[in-house]
Design an enzyme around this catalytic site. Structure first.
Site, short mmCIF file in Angstrom:
data_model
loop_
_atom_site.label_atom_id
_atom_site.label_comp_id
_atom_site.label_asym_id
_atom_site.label_seq_id
_atom_site.Cartn_x
_atom_site.Cartn_y
_atom_site.Cartn_z
N CYS A 309 0.82 -1.12 -0.06
CA CYS A 309 0.12 0.12 0.01
C CYS A 309 0.94 1.24 -0.09
O CYS A 309 2.13 1.12 0.15
CB CYS A 309 -0.96 0.04 1.07
SG CYS A 309 -0.40 0.66 2.79
N ASP A 692 -5.89 1.48 -41.24
CA ASP A 692 -5.27 0.92 -42.39
C ASP A 692 -6.44 -0.07 -43.07
O ASP A 692 -7.59 -0.34 -42.48
CB ASP A 692 -3.92 0.19 -42.19
CG ASP A 692 -3.52 -0.69 -43.57
OD1 ASP A 692 -3.43 0.04 -44.49
OD2 ASP A 692 -2.91 -1.65 -43.18
#
Length: 998
Positions: A309, A692
């Site tokens: 933590c 594309d």
């Protein structure tokens, strides 16, 4: 003609043509060019030797390994007069430049100004040939061989081509400089080529000349150069890098710049008397630079079991930062790892410092099995239970006696000793290191409560805090398990064929490359490979996210972690266990966790100010009212202690990494590999998406789309056409033949079959002479009519190629062939439009074809005739005018555009090293619908992050107000603070749920 004539001369090793400039560069070992010039004149060429010749220089660029750096170099060198050809090889980190001699010093200056560490390896003296073997998954017929042979045969530096169609392999002997153009050429014709092996061929002495040259002065090293490193707290994205690079590039004496955005470190090489001008330049653009001590480049990974933590991260960071020999720290709370950049002698001191904080630390070595997601040590619940019971009894006795009693004190002390000793120990360590983390604040609060006689409350606060920490740690394990679940997809063993033909179960990590593995129905596949015998339906959901099994047969690729559903097969291993597609996915997700997303960076900066500010307020609350307003000391000290409990920003800080990790893992489960929190958050901001065409919107393989009946018995016309097409290697003919086979159309024997170059084919079927060819053939045979011409023009406007079947008198039928659109493309484009994303198609095809495909799919704008550099310019134009821009391509020939886009998406990345390593987001299959899914996940992640920030701060604001009104108690504050932490963690973990992932 020239190539044929000069190629016959002994000593000519390479020819590089530039038709636009009407120039020819010749690499040769001849003593003079007289023989070459005579050969050119003999075929009618008028050669004129240039006053300044060209040479080739091979550079090794150690920090060039991605398309963005290639694009950067290309853009800067391309501006220099005298640069003719740039040939990049990112895997080898080399660049071959064909150039005038006069431009050499300018090139050196350009490399320095953009921070590229370029060293000359060969300067027109030696040129090595290589034999490179490509695995081309979609090359399996003679037509594709012919197409590849024609395309690669046009490239300079390509010496020989050897095809193995059954194994789908192509071996190319080529000049090193030709490797990148070969890969680009294969990609441009839709071939999915993956480099399999590279073998050094022969060293060919070569001298590139057009006249006798004067010696060239080599670029000198920077005399008395000095290197200085800075940690810059507010430098963590490419925008700031570009700003710094631009500003320091104007400082005379700055020789090189090296950026590490992950560590927020800038290394500057300079020849200045002092670093003061550099520091002033950084300050002028708002960069907070802190000079670091010069250290070596060693990197060590530390496993810290109890670090999970921000409280622990802050404590360790405060201890290590500033230590002699420590250059950089990179924390990963999800993995419980700390990566330290340090000088060789500093790591022992760093480990000792961490252990002095009470954290057991293990130095990870490269040969150890890496499992950063191993569960935390099991919790001993007995002390926690005893602490809780004692705290409750202390409350009961306190209320029963209407005040404190020695039993209350004893029970409270017992509760604190059993449940809170660890908190006190960590709090004391934090205070000694001047770190106001949650353990320190809680220790102060509990001690203060005991000092003013609130014994039961002190015990309850300590117990609730310890309990909440345990629950929080357990909840965070779920985020770790999301990645651990990916790691557990691959079985530990594989059934491998031995030298004597026997089958033996072997640990997957010990299986050699090229070994043959057998897989039974229902088994998971242990390693990547190519099927050598057998077939099956394979569930690829863990890799690509596809919901339906995929049929695989000999020659097809299989991936580790996928599930064999039906048949049994054998495959040859192509990647080691630690380099499989799944392993690269896991590594990419791990790396993505280590980079801070924009929201996380904001939260970290906020927390640095918030905790000291609240602590200062708590001190003022404790002393000002009693001194200035005659308040009661005990009441205001109590309120100050409540504020201390509220002061920790744990809920706020822990919410962002948990949410980001959950989002990354949820995307990976769906076959969407996101390379960092910045892209996960940025997806929702996309305004324009460039795509594309070939392989992205379409299948990349021609198929028959139309048949127009004109004359004769139509079933027989189609039969005749299929019979002629089946004899031809041309892709258009093959498309007609495939369609006929799928329709079960009968084929007949063809007599006197002939290929008509540039026109079509002909042959006799049952005594009838037939022709299958293009419009030119119909015109030459006098069979073209206005009606036929109109029909053909209509098909061409739709982007289709038309061929006609004709006899001696009339055209019998028209067959149209085109690269077909994927079924998923229309749905994906519609989803993008619904999200407000504008779409633009970029393709090398002509504008007619581009418009036709765009119309079929529903794309807003189509741009045809786009070379890779044109796509790059288009992306730059879109980015400048329309906000955040994404680019979707195959990750190879679209690399410059992908690198320039705000988010680059690589299609079909499964099994492709380049795409996984270079793209911002890699879609593991060819389903374009994953992009709308990615944007939805980005939107959901942003919502959860916002909810968590509002929740964490909102609860604190409420309790601060309740504290000043006298209604908040310490145990309520603990409930609020740790409860908020649990709420934001659980809220972040919702992204792992199936509904939110969808």
């Amino acid at each position: 003609m020239i190539r044929k004539s000069l190629g016959a001369l002994d000593g000519v090793t390479d020819l590089a043509f530039d038709l636009k400039q009407r120039t020819l560069a010749i690499t040769h070992t001849l003593s003079s060019l007289g023989t070459v010039e005579d050969a050119l004149r003999s075929i009618g060429m008028r050669p004129q030797r240039r006053a300044t010749g060209l040479t080739k220089t091979l550079y090794s660029i150690e920090n060039m390994d991605c398309p963005s750096e290639e694009a950067l170099i290309r853009a800067h060198l391309g501006k220099l007069d005298g640069i003719e050809v740039l040939a990049f090889d990112l895997q080898q980190r080399t660049l071959v430049v064909t150039h005038d001699e006069q431009v050499r010093s300018e090139m050196e200056s350009v490399f320095t100004s953009i921070g590229m560490k370029a060293k000359i390896q060969t300067s027109g003296v030696e040129s090595a040939d290589e034999r490179v073997v490509f695995q081309i998954d979609n090359m399996d017929c003679r037509s594709e061989e012919a197409m590849i042979r024609e395309r690669l045969g046009q490239l300079d530096g390509v010496k020989t081509l050897e095809f193995d169609l059954p194994k789908r392999k192509l071996a190319v002997t080529l000049n090193v400089a030709a490797l990148a153009p070969v890969e680009a050429a294969l990609a441009s014709i839709g071939m999915r080529a993956k480099r399999a092996e590279s073998v050094q061929a022969q060293v060919v002495p070569a001298v590139t000349v057009a006249h006798e040259r004067a010696p060239v002065a080599q670029a000198g090293k920077v005399g008395n150069g000095v290197t200085v490193s800075y940690r810059i707290e507010n430098m963590d994205c490419p925008t700031e890098e570009a700003l710094i690079r631009d500003r320091l590039g104007k400082v005379s004496g700055v020789a090189k710049l090296e950026f590490n955005l992950m560590q927020r470190v800038l290394t500057v090489g300079h020849t200045l008397p002092s670093a003061e001008p550099i520091e002033q330049a950084l300050a002028a653009i708002g960069m907070k630079a802190q000079r670091q001590r010069a250290v070596g480049g060693t990197t060590t990974v530390l496993q810290i079991a109890k670090m999970d933590c921000p409280t622990e991260e802050g404590l360790i960071r405060g201890k290590l930062e500033g230590m002699t020999g420590i250059a950089g720290l990179q924390f990963n709370l999800m993995q419980r790892t700390l990566t330290v950049q340090h000088s060789p002698e500093a790591i022992a001191q760093a480990v000792k410092a961490i252990e002095s904080l009470g954290y057991e630390t293990v130095v990870k070595t490269t040969d150890e099995p890496r499992d950063p997601y191993s569960p935390a040590p099991k919790t001993n619940w007995l002390p926690m239970i005893f602490s809780g019971v004692a705290a409750v009894l202390a409350e009961v006795v306190y209320w029963a006696n209407d005040g404190n009693h020695w039993v209350v004190v004893a029970l409270a002390l017992a509760s604190i000793a059993t449940g809170g000793l660890s908190t006190y120990k960590k709090g004391w360590i934090a205070l000694k290191n001047l770190n106001l983390n949650m353990n320190a604040l809680m220790s102060i609060a509990v001690t203060g409560a005991m000092a003013i006689g609130h014994w039961p409350e002190a015990a309850m606060v300590m117990f609730l805090f310890a309990l909440a920490e345990v629950i929080e740690a357990k909840s965070l394990d779920r985020a770790r398990n999301a990645i651990r679940g990916l790691m557990e997809l691959t079985p530990a063993t594989a059934t491998v064929r031995q030298a004597d033909g026997a089958w033996l179960e072997v640990a997957a990590k010990e299986v050699d490359l090229q070994a043959v593995v057998r897989v039974k129905p229902g088994e998971r596949i242990a390693l990547d490979g190519i099927i050598t015998s057998g077939s099956s339906a394979i569930n690829q959901a863990p890799i690509t996210g596809e919901s339906l099994p995929v049929e695989k047969a000999e020659g097809d690729q299989v991936f580790a972690g996928t599930i064999n559903e039906t048949g049994s097969f054998e495959y040859k291993v192509t990647a080691a266990a630690n380099n499989s597609t799944l392993a690269r996915i896991i590594h990419a997700v791990e790396s993505a966790q280590g980079s801070r997303a924009p929201t996380q960076r904001f939260v970290d900066q906020f927390a640095k100010v918030y905790t000291p500010a609240v602590f200062a307020v708590a001190l003022l609350v404790a002393v000002v009212p009693p001194l200035a307003m005659n308040g009661l000391w005990l009441d205001w000290i109590y309120k100050a202690l409540v504020l201390l409990v509220i002061a920790c920003p744990c809920a706020l800080v822990i919410s962002t990494p948990v949410t980001i990790v959950s989002g990354l893992a949820a995307a990976a489960r769906r076959g969407i590999l996101i390379k960092g929190g910045v892209y996960l958050e940025g997806g929702r901001k996309l305004k324009v998406l460039a795509l594309d065409k070939t392989g992205t919107l379409t299948h990349g393989k021609p198929e028959q789309t139309d048949y127009v009946a004109l004359s004769g018995d139509q079933p027989m016309v189609q039969c005749w056409a299929a019979s002629l097409a089946a004899r031809s290697d041309h892709p258009v003919s093959q498309a007609i033949a495939r369609h006929a086979k799928q329709a079960s159309t009968q084929t007949l024997e063809v007599q006197d079959f002939k290929a008509l170059p540039g026109r079509g084919v002909s042959g006799q079927i049952a005594g009838t002479l037939l022709h299958l060819g293009n419009h030119r053939l119909t015109q030459e045979r006098g069979l073209s009519t206005p009606a036929l011409q109109s029909t053909l023009e209509g098909l061409e406007r739709q982007g289709k190629t038309a061929v006609m079947l004709m006899n001696e008198l009339v055209v019998l039928g028209i067959f149209a062939v085109a690269d077909t659109v994927k079924d998923s493309s229309k749905k994906a484009i519609a989803d993008l439009h619904a999200m407000g994303v504008r779409t633009v198609m970029l393709t090398g095809d002509n504008q007619h074809t581009a418009n036709a495909i765009a119309s079929q799919v529903g794309i807003d704008e189509a741009r045809g005739d786009q070379l890779p550099e044109d796509k790059l310019r288009t992306i730059e134009g879109l980015a400048g005018a329309q906000g955040q821009v994404g680019m979707v391509g195959d990750g190879i020939n679209d690399s410059p555009a992908l690198a320039r886009a705000d988010i680059g998406f690589a299609m079909g990345a499964a099994g492709t090293d380049t795409a996984i390593e270079t793209a911002d987001v890699a879609l593991m299959d060819d389903d374009l619908r994953k992009i709308p899914a990615f944007i939805r996940l980005s939107q959901k992640t942003a919502q959860v992050l916002t909810q968590n920030i509002v929740l964490a701060l909102g609860i604190k604001v409420v309790f601060v107000a309740l504290t000043f009104t006298g209604q908040a108690t310490m145990w309520m504050a603990v409930f609020a603070d740790m409860g908020a932490s649990l709420l934001v963690v659980f809220n972040g973990l919702r992204l792992l749920g199936k509904k939110d992932a969808e």
